[in-house]
Design an enzyme around this catalytic site. Structure first.
Site, PDB file in Angstrom:
ATOM      1  N   ASP A 137       0.821  -1.214   0.000  1.00 21.37           N
ATOM      2  CA  ASP A 137       0.000   0.000   0.000  1.00 21.37           C
ATOM      3  C   ASP A 137       0.859   1.271   0.000  1.00 21.37           C
ATOM      4  O   ASP A 137       1.959   1.288   0.563  1.00 21.37           O
ATOM      5  CB  ASP A 137      -0.907  -0.022   1.247  1.00 21.37           C
ATOM      6  N   ASN A 159     -10.830  -2.395  -6.199  1.00 23.68           N
ATOM      7  CA  ASN A 159      -9.998  -1.496  -7.015  1.00 23.68           C
ATOM      8  C   ASN A 159     -10.658  -1.095  -8.342  1.00 23.68           C
ATOM      9  O   ASN A 159     -10.232  -0.129  -8.991  1.00 23.68           O
ATOM     10  CB  ASN A 159      -8.611  -2.113  -7.293  1.00 23.68           C
TER      11      ASN A 159
HETATM   12  C1  FPP Z   1      -1.912   0.058  -3.513  1.00 24.00           C
HETATM   13  O1  FPP Z   1      -1.439   1.381  -3.451  1.00 24.00           O
HETATM   14  C2  FPP Z   1      -1.319  -0.663  -4.657  1.00 24.00           C
HETATM   15  C3  FPP Z   1      -2.013  -1.188  -5.705  1.00 24.00           C
HETATM   16  C4  FPP Z   1      -3.485  -1.130  -5.823  1.00 24.00           C
HETATM   17  C5  FPP Z   1      -1.317  -1.857  -6.828  1.00 24.00           C
HETATM   18  C6  FPP Z   1      -0.116  -2.662  -6.447  1.00 24.00           C
HETATM   19  C7  FPP Z   1       0.546  -3.188  -7.651  1.00 24.00           C
HETATM   20  C8  FPP Z   1       1.887  -3.262  -7.823  1.00 24.00           C
HETATM   21  C9  FPP Z   1       2.873  -2.870  -6.814  1.00 24.00           C
HETATM   22  C10 FPP Z   1       2.389  -3.839  -9.099  1.00 24.00           C
HETATM   23  C11 FPP Z   1       2.667  -5.305  -8.903  1.00 24.00           C
HETATM   24  C12 FPP Z   1       2.907  -5.992 -10.192  1.00 24.00           C
HETATM   25  C13 FPP Z   1       2.636  -7.312 -10.415  1.00 24.00           C
HETATM   26  C14 FPP Z   1       2.886  -7.909 -11.739  1.00 24.00           C
HETATM   27  C15 FPP Z   1       2.056  -8.179  -9.382  1.00 24.00           C
HETATM   28  P1  FPP Z   1      -2.490   2.575  -3.602  1.00 24.00           P
HETATM   29  O2  FPP Z   1      -2.601   2.909  -5.038  1.00 24.00           O
HETATM   30  O3  FPP Z   1      -3.763   2.176  -2.932  1.00 24.00           O
HETATM   31  O4  FPP Z   1      -1.783   3.712  -2.811  1.00 24.00           O
HETATM   32  P2  FPP Z   1      -2.499   4.885  -1.962  1.00 24.00           P
HETATM   33  O5  FPP Z   1      -3.182   4.223  -0.812  1.00 24.00           O
HETATM   34  O6  FPP Z   1      -1.362   5.741  -1.550  1.00 24.00           O
HETATM   35  O7  FPP Z   1      -3.446   5.562  -2.907  1.00 24.00           O
END
Ligand code: FPP
Length: 267
Positions: free
Chosen positions: A32, A80
């Site tokens: 996260d 999401n």
């Molecule tokens: C949460 O941060 C993260 C995600 C929804 C996506 C995570 C994906 C990756 C790290 C890529 C992984 C790649 C593979 C191929 C598995 P957020 O966007 O919710 O962050 P925030 O809470 O700060 O908005």
């Protein structure tokens, strides 16, 4: 002492504190903070997701090095889909690209890839690369990487409940035969031991519909660090903290050892 040497020393001090006999076999991670990391830098959220990929690679390597056997990461939740369409599409393309670019190395490293979640709503392109990655790596036995895509813990539990209700109404099983073992055997994680440790980055203290059944007795470690800034050093801190816990599973047991946060290496 130079900054580089100081960092090396700190890292070595930390790795020496790991009890290799007590490394969790299965670690689950809520990656996260990608969006907040990007916003902090004045960049679009997509930069955060992209940076998160190299962190995942670093943590995968570190897990293998430590002798951990299974990593389960939350890459895309059932919730999401409510994000702006541009971000959803960016993430889907990123998963496709990363898989295409990394699958050979993953295979060479004898890592088995498994995708957990309902893949139905994803475009054919992603489904194709997901199925071929699973098929290519299916006999690898050094390490298991579970990637949760369109995964939700409640949805998973409802799916199993429906399946068992149907079996019961068809007369295949009696309602009295439904127990934890049977329920467990129908989950998307069937055959995989429950995680001993859940790590969530970015300071949020929620499970967010992740592995609700499987995390029942897992230790939870919250890192304040945003996922794109998480690294092997922070990962070792989580393992050391886990090793200081007194896992009682509802019973009573031995005296707790020193907590990582109490120690001189906490930062
Ligand atoms: C949460 O941060 C993260 C995600 C929804 C996506 C995570 C994906 C990756 C790290 C890529 C992984 C790649 C593979 C191929 C598995 P957020 O966007 O919710 O962050 P925030 O809470 O700060 O908005």
């Amino acid at each position: 002492m130079s900054l580089g040497k100081l960092i090396d020393k700190k890292y070595n001090d930390l790795s020496k504190r790991i009890d290799m006999q007590k490394v969790p076999e299965h670690i689950a991670i809520i990656m996260d903070g990608n969006g907040r990391w990007a916003a902090k830098k004045g960049l679009p959220r997509s930069f955060g997701h992209k940076s998160g990929v190299s962190v995942l690679k670093e943590i995968l390597k570190a897990s293998k090095k430590l002798g951990c056997k299974i990593l389960t990461v939350y890459a895309f939740s059932t919730e999401n889909w409510t994000r702006p369409i541009e971000e959803v599409n960016y993430l889907i393309n990123l998963f496709c690209e990363v898989l295409k670019n990394e699958i050979e190395e993953i295979h060479q490293e004898s890592i088995k890839l498994k995708f957990i979640g309902d893949l139905t709503p994803f475009p054919e392109d992603l489904k194709k690369v997901v199925y071929s990655s699973e098929s290519l790596t299916k006999n690898n036995d050094t390490f298991l990487l579970n990637i949760c895509l369109n995964y939700g813990g409640r949805q998973e539990i409802v799916k199993v409940a429906k399946e068992l209700a149907l079996k019961s109404s068809d007369g295949e099983i009696k309602p009295s035969e439904i127990n934890e073992e049977l329920f467990n055997s129908k989950l998307l994680t069937q055959g995989i031991k429950d995680p001993e440790l859940l790590i969530r980055t970015s300071g949020e203290k929620r499970i967010s519909n992740f592995l609700l059944w499987q995390l029942a007795y897992s230790e939870i470690y919250i890192s304040e660090v945003l996922w794109p800034e998480f690294n092997e050093h922070e990962f070792l801190k989580a393992i050391i903290d886990y090793q200081s816990r007194n896992r009682r599973f509802g019973g009573i047991e031995s005296l707790p050892t020193e907590s990582f946060e109490d120690s001189q290496y906490s930062s």
